[in-house]
Every structure is written in structure tokens, then in C-alpha cells.
Design an enzyme around this catalytic site. Sequence first.
Site, PDB file in Angstrom:
ATOM      1  NE  ARG A 266      50.769 113.089 -30.357  1.00 12.88           N
ATOM      2  CZ  ARG A 266      51.200 112.409 -31.314  1.00 12.88           C
ATOM      3  NH1 ARG A 266      51.370 111.120 -31.295  1.00 12.88           N
ATOM      4  NH2 ARG A 266      51.826 113.064 -32.452  1.00 12.88           N
TER       5      ARG A 266
ATOM      6  CE  LYS B 232      53.817 111.330 -40.651  1.00 10.02           C
ATOM      7  NZ  LYS B 232      52.745 111.424 -39.742  1.00 10.02           N
TER       8      LYS B 232
HETATM    9  O1  PNS Z   1      49.088 112.675 -39.583  1.00  9.85           O
HETATM   10  P1  PNS Z   1      49.905 113.653 -40.404  1.00  9.85           P
HETATM   11  O2  PNS Z   1      50.849 112.709 -41.236  1.00  9.85           O
HETATM   12  O3  PNS Z   1      50.761 114.710 -39.568  1.00  9.85           O
HETATM   13  O4  PNS Z   1      49.166 114.520 -41.360  1.00  9.85           O
HETATM   14  C1  PNS Z   1      49.571 115.559 -42.189  1.00  9.85           C
HETATM   15  C2  PNS Z   1      48.466 116.088 -43.226  1.00  9.85           C
HETATM   16  C3  PNS Z   1      47.850 114.805 -43.928  1.00  9.85           C
HETATM   17  C4  PNS Z   1      47.406 116.470 -42.396  1.00  9.85           C
HETATM   18  C5  PNS Z   1      49.084 116.838 -44.237  1.00  9.85           C
HETATM   19  O5  PNS Z   1      50.100 116.261 -44.848  1.00  9.85           O
HETATM   20  C6  PNS Z   1      48.155 117.459 -45.103  1.00  9.85           C
HETATM   21  O6  PNS Z   1      47.215 118.265 -44.671  1.00  9.85           O
HETATM   22  N1  PNS Z   1      48.182 117.081 -46.462  1.00  9.85           N
HETATM   23  C7  PNS Z   1      47.311 117.392 -47.350  1.00  9.85           C
HETATM   24  C8  PNS Z   1      47.889 118.281 -48.467  1.00  9.85           C
HETATM   25  C9  PNS Z   1      47.923 119.850 -48.148  1.00  9.85           C
HETATM   26  O7  PNS Z   1      47.049 120.429 -47.947  1.00  9.85           O
HETATM   27  N2  PNS Z   1      49.255 120.227 -47.824  1.00  9.85           N
HETATM   28  C10 PNS Z   1      49.359 121.952 -47.344  1.00  9.85           C
HETATM   29  C11 PNS Z   1      49.666 121.913 -45.839  1.00  9.85           C
HETATM   30  S1  PNS Z   1      51.515 121.879 -45.927  1.00  9.85           S
END
Ligand code: PNS
Length: 174
Positions: free
Chosen positions: A91, A42
Site C-alpha cells: 500500500r 500479532k
Molecule cells: O498479514 P501479515 O500478518 O503481515 O502476514 C505475515 C505472514 C503470515 C505472511 C508471515 O508471518 C509468515 O509468512 N508466516 C509464516 C511463517 C514463515 O514462513 N516465516 C518466515 C518469514 S519471516
Amino acid sequence: MQKICVYPGSFDPITMGHLEIIKNAANIFDKVIVLVAINPGKTHFFNINERADFIRKSVAEIENVEVDILDGLLVNYAKKVGAMAIVKGLRAVSDFEYEFQMALVNKKLNNETQTIFIPASQENLYLSSSIVRQIGTMGEQIKGLVPDVVHDIIKEKLIKRNNLEEEKWAFMKY
Ligand code: PNS
């Protein structure tokens, strides 16, 4: 033993829907750590410190909620702080596929931290950060969609930085 959960997300910006999930989690767990992350998929509108600050102000009155910035893997952070669960809000069915995939990846990386889904209430089903940004970008008021304190900070920032009249503030000028 303290029951700790982490609630990760982009929170760009925090919405009333996020706040609802935080409050529900705070009723279930002894401690909730809201984790603001950089999602590589994003382009973020507000920087990470602004996003964390918006959340801190929104949860100032909830005793068992903390806010932190996530740097690295979520499961590593969860392990480090002894969190037993990762909380995510749901949601619609459309959220599910992505969230389920993330939950499975996180489970694969660390089987001790379970993902728990909390459904949004009817009232917040339509709400997302991108909807808030879209409405704001059109110069329309976002009151009621984000916590009041966040609305007021965003508005104040915009007016100050752009010498806008009170009535004419818009995200696009940010
Ligand atoms: O609000 P979002 O953008 O859907 O959140 C996504 C988020 C931040 C939860 C996800 O990108 C995340 O967990 N990032 C941290 C890196 C990580 O641990 N990635 C492994 C899972 S694929």
C-alpha cells in the site's frame, strides 16, 4: 506446467484490499492459494478457521483460487505445492521495509520461490484489517471495507451471540 502462487497473510479479517490483490493474482497465475497464517507478532481477533472461512466465502466465485491454513514455514508450503511465487500486496512505502525483509528471509530460505509485490489501487491505499477492526470496535458499520458476504456473516454472528438489536452490533461484544 501450472503457474501457482501463494498469497499469505493474517487476513484478520479479509478486506476489499486483500480481495483486490487476490483478483489481480488470479489474472496472472493459473492457481492462487490464499494462505491464512498465525503471525506470532500479532494477537488475532478472529480465529484461524473463521478467517479462512471468511476468505472462502469471499472468493467462492473465482475459479482458480483456493484457501488453506499455513502451519509452518511459508517457503516449505510453497515448495510442497510447487508454487513459483509468493504474492504480497503493497500500500505505502511504510509497508515496504517489513515486506522487503520478509522477502529477503524467504529468498534466503528458498531461492526458487520469488516474492512478487502487487501495488494496491488508489481506492484501497488506506485500508487494513486493523482499520476495519478499529471501526468495528467502535460499533460502526464496516460495509464497503470488507466483502459484503463477510460483513453479513460478522453481523449475523454478533447479533445472534449477543442478542443485539440489528442497529447495535459491535466487535467489542464479540
Ligand atoms: O498479514 P501479515 O500478518 O503481515 O502476514 C505475515 C505472514 C503470515 C505472511 C508471515 O508471518 C509468515 O509468512 N508466516 C509464516 C511463517 C514463515 O514462513 N516465516 C518466515 C518469514 S519471516
